[in-house]
Design an enzyme around this catalytic site. Sequence first.
Site, mmCIF file in Angstrom:
data_model
loop_
_atom_site.group_PDB
_atom_site.id
_atom_site.type_symbol
_atom_site.label_atom_id
_atom_site.label_comp_id
_atom_site.label_asym_id
_atom_site.label_seq_id
_atom_site.Cartn_x
_atom_site.Cartn_y
_atom_site.Cartn_z
ATOM 1 N N HIS A 1 4.554 -9.962 3.383
ATOM 2 C CA HIS A 1 3.718 -10.942 4.099
ATOM 3 C C HIS A 1 2.906 -11.834 3.181
ATOM 4 C CE1 HIS A 1 -0.400 -9.023 3.903
ATOM 5 N NE2 HIS A 1 0.336 -7.987 3.576
ATOM 6 N N GLN B 1 0.971 -10.304 -5.736
ATOM 7 C CA GLN B 1 0.605 -11.727 -5.776
ATOM 8 C C GLN B 1 1.529 -12.541 -6.671
ATOM 9 O OE1 GLN B 1 -1.453 -13.081 -3.759
ATOM 10 N NE2 GLN B 1 -2.532 -11.288 -2.954
ATOM 11 N N THR C 1 13.781 5.184 10.083
ATOM 12 C CA THR C 1 14.720 4.086 10.330
ATOM 13 C C THR C 1 14.149 2.788 9.769
ATOM 14 O OG1 THR C 1 15.513 5.214 12.286
ATOM 15 C CG2 THR C 1 15.969 2.852 12.149
ATOM 16 N N CYS D 1 -10.489 -8.294 2.393
ATOM 17 C CA CYS D 1 -10.910 -6.967 2.855
ATOM 18 C C CYS D 1 -12.419 -6.822 2.800
ATOM 19 C CB CYS D 1 -10.306 -5.872 2.011
ATOM 20 S SG CYS D 1 -8.752 -6.319 1.298
ATOM 21 N N SER E 1 4.667 -6.800 -1.201
ATOM 22 C CA SER E 1 4.474 -6.938 0.249
ATOM 23 C C SER E 1 5.097 -8.241 0.717
ATOM 24 C CB SER E 1 2.976 -7.007 0.578
ATOM 25 O OG SER E 1 2.523 -5.763 1.019
ATOM 26 N N THR F 1 0.846 -1.198 0.000
ATOM 27 C CA THR F 1 0.000 0.000 0.000
ATOM 28 C C THR F 1 0.880 1.247 0.000
ATOM 29 O OG1 THR F 1 -1.751 -1.200 1.112
ATOM 30 C CG2 THR F 1 -1.867 1.192 1.217
ATOM 31 N N ASN G 1 -5.466 -10.838 -6.841
ATOM 32 C CA ASN G 1 -5.509 -11.461 -5.523
ATOM 33 C C ASN G 1 -6.752 -12.315 -5.310
ATOM 34 O OD1 ASN G 1 -6.239 -8.641 -5.778
ATOM 35 N ND2 ASN G 1 -7.064 -8.794 -3.710
HETATM 36 N N1 PLP Z 1 -2.110 -5.390 -4.062
HETATM 37 C C1 PLP Z 1 -2.547 -6.644 -4.049
HETATM 38 C C2 PLP Z 1 -2.732 -7.387 -5.345
HETATM 39 C C3 PLP Z 1 -2.853 -7.265 -2.844
HETATM 40 O O1 PLP Z 1 -3.301 -8.537 -2.831
HETATM 41 C C4 PLP Z 1 -2.687 -6.536 -1.642
HETATM 42 C C5 PLP Z 1 -3.066 -7.165 -0.361
HETATM 43 O O2 PLP Z 1 -4.058 -7.873 -0.287
HETATM 44 C C6 PLP Z 1 -2.202 -5.234 -1.710
HETATM 45 C C7 PLP Z 1 -1.933 -4.689 -2.939
HETATM 46 C C8 PLP Z 1 -1.987 -4.409 -0.467
HETATM 47 O O3 PLP Z 1 -0.937 -4.969 0.268
HETATM 48 P P1 PLP Z 1 -0.659 -4.531 1.792
HETATM 49 O O4 PLP Z 1 -1.956 -4.600 2.501
HETATM 50 O O5 PLP Z 1 0.333 -5.528 2.268
HETATM 51 O O6 PLP Z 1 -0.115 -3.149 1.763
#
Ligand code: PLP
Length: 746
Positions: free
Chosen positions: A205, A183, A241, A330, A203, A71, A155
């Site tokens: 995670h 993804q 940092t 979400c 990302s 994000t 996603n």
């Molecule tokens: N873009 C895609 C395709 C995602 O699947 C996600 C998270 O679901 C994001 C952006 C946003 O990632 P984050 O919430 O780790 O910032």
Amino acid sequence: MEIYLDANATTPVLPQAREAALAAMAEDFGNPSSVHSTGLKARALMDGVRARARRVLGAGQGRLLFLSGATEGIQTAVLSALSALREAEARPDLLLYGATEHKAVPEAIKHWNALLGLNLTVLAIPVGCDGRHDLAWLRAHAPRAGLVCTMAANNETGVISDLDGIAAALAGSPARWMVDGVQALGKLPLKLEERRIDYAPFSGHKLYAPKGIGLLYVREGAPFTPLLAGGGQEGAWRSGTENMSGIAALGAVLAALEAGGTFCDAATLQVHRDRLAAALQSAFPGLLFNAPPELCLPTTLNFAVPGLSSKLLLDLFDAAELRVSGGSACSASKAQPSYVLEAMGLPAWQTAASVRLSFGPVVDRRFIDEACARIRVCGESLRQSCLDPSTPGQAAPADGLTRFMVDGACCYLLADAGSRRALLVDPLPALTDRLAQWLRCQGYALAAVLDTHSHGDHASSAADLWQAISQEPGDVDALGWPRDADRLSLGGRWLTRLAVPGHTHDSTAYLLHDARGLQWAFVGDTVMPGALGRSDFEQSAPLAYAGSLLALRAAVGEQTLLLPGHDYDDRFASTLAVECEAQPLLADVLTGRIDAAGFAAAKAALEQDLALTAYQTVACGARVDAGCALAASEISLAEVQALLARHPDLLLVDVREPYEQRLGQAPQLGGRVRRQAVALSGLPEALAQWRSLPPGAPIVCFCRSGNRSAQAARALRRLGHVQAWSLRGGLALLPRAAGADAALAI
Ligand code: PLP
């Protein structure tokens, strides 16, 4: 054991990434900006991870920034591209993003477009029914575009974008190009530099690193504006940092990717996915995949099953300890249709009923075997509940009263296992197929389909239901009552009827008796929990209303359970005694303080002034529930145990649906605890049974998340059972390890 199949939402952290993060916190904890040896070690670590990322992503001469996640990467990229547009002499007039993009993208574009005062036209690039961008549309609009955002893989559906096709469509365009690589990381070769991609956010995670660490690729020479100014870290491109433990963990994941051996290759993942797909198809015949698997990441399946809501499927999977999600994570809590599937033009039912199953590239055959086995058990459980629309079930014969709900409207089914017959009160059009399927699956005949009145908002669906099960209603009146009968028997129970005009001329209450006496009254909209039905419809009889209430009391008394035609706030049932407390107007009639004309006038005044919903909750004087007293009905496991110690007669009630209960996640309860399984749909039946319990005997309800059990406990409390409780947080929050089983073994 939990089978986690929601990797597109997030992943667990790889053991080696955990270790690397711990080491970066405990030992190599330096600040990479410090010039002493501790700081230099941290910088070396960070540089090493960046170099790895550069190789893995094919980033070439481009820049790679560490930041908090995608994000933030998206914001930074959009801000950079749009700031440059503000300075440009010949300003293109369009900002384009794929219609199936993660919300972070269009929201960031709209935000910065407005904040920077650009006010360019923002357009979604349409996608086809396969989820891929409409390249002809893009080619036509590209010459006027200043920024184009297209994800590498979706996603929700896993659909992989045709990045080379998009690059070709953008040839000659002045647009900057952002590719959301979230993804795709670790699953697709992105070749960032080779393609003409300007920005690519990631990302950690989503690929076994912790939350809070991400990467942004910026092509060499692409415009850049920092989102965060401050201490000048990351070459002043991203101050603050650095998240060193996150960077160390991401480094360990990238190292595993480079070394091979930890992550499955694409061909292996595809075999795993095909096995899951086959298990789903055999468990849920009729299942449809919402995107062509051959165009999707080999780790994502998005599907819908005709006749089954995503809520039902999620509850079912969760009960089998299979964690999947409905649409995207979400939007899961809002239960809204998926905008991604809508953009693909899928039918409304499919966009609302979608389920996503996704796994990460660190899976093995045993994990997939277990997932497939549980999926099959879920299908089996549905068939046993007569809920699988495509196959006849092997369900145990149903008995008793069940409530179905559609948008606050209630429909009741009374079944008799002995005679294999059932009757319905207030059938709802939306339920015709489901009820017909249920009757066929159970092999039950219909004894009657009754309406409590001619409904203002829909025509009776009784005729459709009779037709759907190929049965004839016989000689019945307009509300479905057999013309020559004064009672309708079903096994050991029977119905009589009572005219209660008011809400409508033809309003009728059906009184349900069994060997114990009169137990329930189906009162339609005459008395609704917390309100009286309206009397300002064309077919209302306002002057008859007060007399009907008196007649109802004469026939049923103040304690019979009243089952309403609508229940907007999950009260399930009421009694005249409870309603008199809640509704001054009702109390006035029953105590004779007001006559029929006075009642009609008072009601008319209320109905004129107030919209329906306000009327239902407020106008009749319904006392607002003592919210805190009801909220206090939620208790922790420790409190349940303490309660049990004081009250050995405590009754522990599983209010999940039978198809969930059957899946074995139910806690093993100690022999000393009395247990009962009562799905919320069966609550009206159980409420009558529980009234014979001593008022001091605690009833503790539990479910998966605590929501349904809280509803049940509140319903009981409203009916006066002060010792009704629900387990806060449900099974989901019980300690694992020793298992939910042990936790409730009290
Ligand atoms: N873009 C895609 C395709 C995602 O699947 C996600 C998270 O679901 C994001 C952006 C946003 O990632 P984050 O919430 O780790 O910032």
